[in-house]
Design an enzyme around this catalytic site. Structure first.
Site, PDB file in Angstrom:
ATOM      1  N   GLY A 246       0.819  -1.206   0.000  1.00 48.47           N
ATOM      2  CA  GLY A 246       0.000   0.000   0.000  1.00 48.47           C
ATOM      3  C   GLY A 246       0.855   1.259   0.000  1.00 48.47           C
ATOM      4  O   GLY A 246       0.531   2.238   0.675  1.00 48.47           O
ATOM      5  N   ALA A 247       1.933   1.235  -0.776  1.00 47.34           N
ATOM      6  CA  ALA A 247       2.924   2.316  -0.715  1.00 47.34           C
ATOM      7  C   ALA A 247       2.782   3.330  -1.841  1.00 47.34           C
ATOM      8  O   ALA A 247       3.704   4.107  -2.074  1.00 47.34           O
ATOM      9  CB  ALA A 247       4.328   1.725  -0.722  1.00 47.34           C
ATOM     10  N   THR A 248       1.646   3.340  -2.530  1.00 41.87           N
ATOM     11  CA  THR A 248       1.497   4.275  -3.642  1.00 41.87           C
ATOM     12  C   THR A 248       0.765   5.552  -3.260  1.00 41.87           C
ATOM     13  O   THR A 248       0.596   6.435  -4.095  1.00 41.87           O
ATOM     14  CB  THR A 248       0.773   3.608  -4.828  1.00 41.87           C
ATOM     15  N   SER A 249       0.341   5.651  -2.014  1.00 41.92           N
ATOM     16  CA  SER A 249      -0.304   6.893  -1.566  1.00 41.92           C
ATOM     17  C   SER A 249      -0.281   6.944  -0.044  1.00 41.92           C
ATOM     18  O   SER A 249       0.044   5.966   0.623  1.00 41.92           O
ATOM     19  CB  SER A 249      -1.754   6.986  -2.067  1.00 41.92           C
ATOM     20  N   GLY A 250      -0.630   8.098   0.491  1.00 38.73           N
ATOM     21  CA  GLY A 250      -0.840   8.256   1.916  1.00 38.73           C
ATOM     22  C   GLY A 250       0.365   7.908   2.762  1.00 38.73           C
ATOM     23  O   GLY A 250       1.515   8.202   2.433  1.00 38.73           O
TER      24      GLY A 250
ATOM     25  N   TYR B 201     -14.065  -2.044   9.260  1.00 39.45           N
ATOM     26  CA  TYR B 201     -12.660  -1.636   9.339  1.00 39.45           C
ATOM     27  C   TYR B 201     -12.125  -1.852  10.755  1.00 39.45           C
ATOM     28  O   TYR B 201     -11.023  -2.380  10.944  1.00 39.45           O
ATOM     29  CB  TYR B 201     -12.571  -0.170   8.946  1.00 39.45           C
TER      30      TYR B 201
END
Length: 335
Positions: free
Chosen positions: A54-58, A208
């Site tokens: 999940g390293a493409t944003s945020g 979540y």
């Protein structure tokens, strides 16, 4: 205990008691000052390989940027090849580290298996694996195996990838597994039978929270099963950070708390610190916030729900759904 530490502990307790201030940028700034944090830029990660999902944003992108700037070889794991390539190019141009890419949807177990095979072959030694992928979904959807996607991407996918990469992590002696959870898990107790919410009762925030509760429980269970000399396990929550996910999924919350939200660097700080600092080589199984170990419970109700039976059921459910052979944990794992 010296006076400075006592004062820092008192300040920390004052922030923790009402909960909300602890999660804001005020909590971050206060602890950074009173605890005398070492600046992340003073750590040298040259020679270390860090995989970040999940390293493409945020927060994931910010953590990847920070660790690459500290000299690490960072493997950016994303779902979209084009976006992943663009992020890698951006990070390469702005940091001194090596940035490489891998493609996988953490909610689809077949692609996670393929990712594990690829990473195992490319990187005989993996120093840290950071589980950051996953988002809050307003509508209920399922993966190709019929599992609700929040649970699939934040519980099963990380469980499977961790198990497959244990030999590579052990080669670092010890490797580190960091799970990015959420303070939202404090609001719900551990459940296995109702971990996946049915369509008629589905609520994105509650689903979540249930997945995040399972994450922190599994973090402790991994630490119980795998020797700390091989791999250490840590979970953390970043506080309330102003991420694209918050903007998309919680617009009202963002509008109300906007001035108090942490920026991406503040939210990613403890995640990166756990990869870099020697303190993270001890205390395996801990849950962290702002570089301090925290309890995983704030209310008696969640503590009562955290039974040995439910923990065993959660582990067994993950093993069954992923097909992992957990009889060899502590050595090579063969799914």
């Amino acid at each position: 205990m010296n006076l400075r530490r006592r004062l820092a502990d008192l300040a920390d307790a004052a922030l923790e008691l009402p909960v909300a201030p602890s999660f804001t940028k005020l909590g971050y700034l206060a602890r950074k000052r009173t605890d005398g944090w070492r600046d992340l830029d003073t750590y040298d990660l040259t020679g270390r390989t860090v995989v970040v999902t999940g390293a493409t944003s945020g927060l994931g992108k910010e953590a990847a940027r920070q660790m690459a700037s500290m000299g690490a070889r960072v493997v950016v794991v994303g779902r979209n090849p084009g976006k992943t390539d663009r992020v890698c190019d951006e990070l390469v141009s702005s940091t001194r580290g090596t940035v490489e890419r891998a493609i996988a949807d953490m909610g689809e177990l077949d692609t996670v298996r393929a990712l594990a095979d690829e990473l195992s072959a490319r990187y005989p030694t993996i120093d840290a694996l950071v589980h950051n992928a996953g988002a809050l979904s307003a509508a209920r959807t399922t993966n190709s195996d019929g599992v609700e996607v929040t649970v699939a991407s934040q519980v099963l996918g990380p469980f499977l990838l961790t198990s497959r990469l244990l030999p590579n992590l052990a080669a670092s002696a010890p490797g580190r597994v960091i799970t990015v959870s959420s303070g939202g898990m404090y609001a719900t107790g551990l459940t296995v039978r109702r971990l996946e919410m049915p369509a008629g009762e589905y609520g994105g925030s509650e689903q979540y929270a249930r997945a995040k509760r399972a994450q922190v429980t599994l973090n402790q269970m991994w630490a119980e099963r795998v020797p700390a000399s091989s791999t250490v396990f840590h979970a953390m929550h970043p506080g309330w950070a102003d991420t694209p996910g918050v903007e998309a999924s919680l617009p009202t919350f963002r509008r109300i708390t906007g001035p108090l939200l942490r920026d991406l660097g503040q939210g990613a700080d403890t995640m990166v610190w756990l990869v870099a600092d020697d303190e993270a080589r001890s205390l395996s199984g801990s849950f962290w916030h702002d570089r301090r170990v925290r309890s995983i419970h704030k209310t008696p109700s969640t503590k009562r729900a955290d039974t040995a039976e439910r923990r065993r059921d959660l582990w067994a459910w993950c093993v069954e759904r992923t097909g992992v052979d957990d009889s060899t944990f502590g050595g090579a794992v063969a799914p």
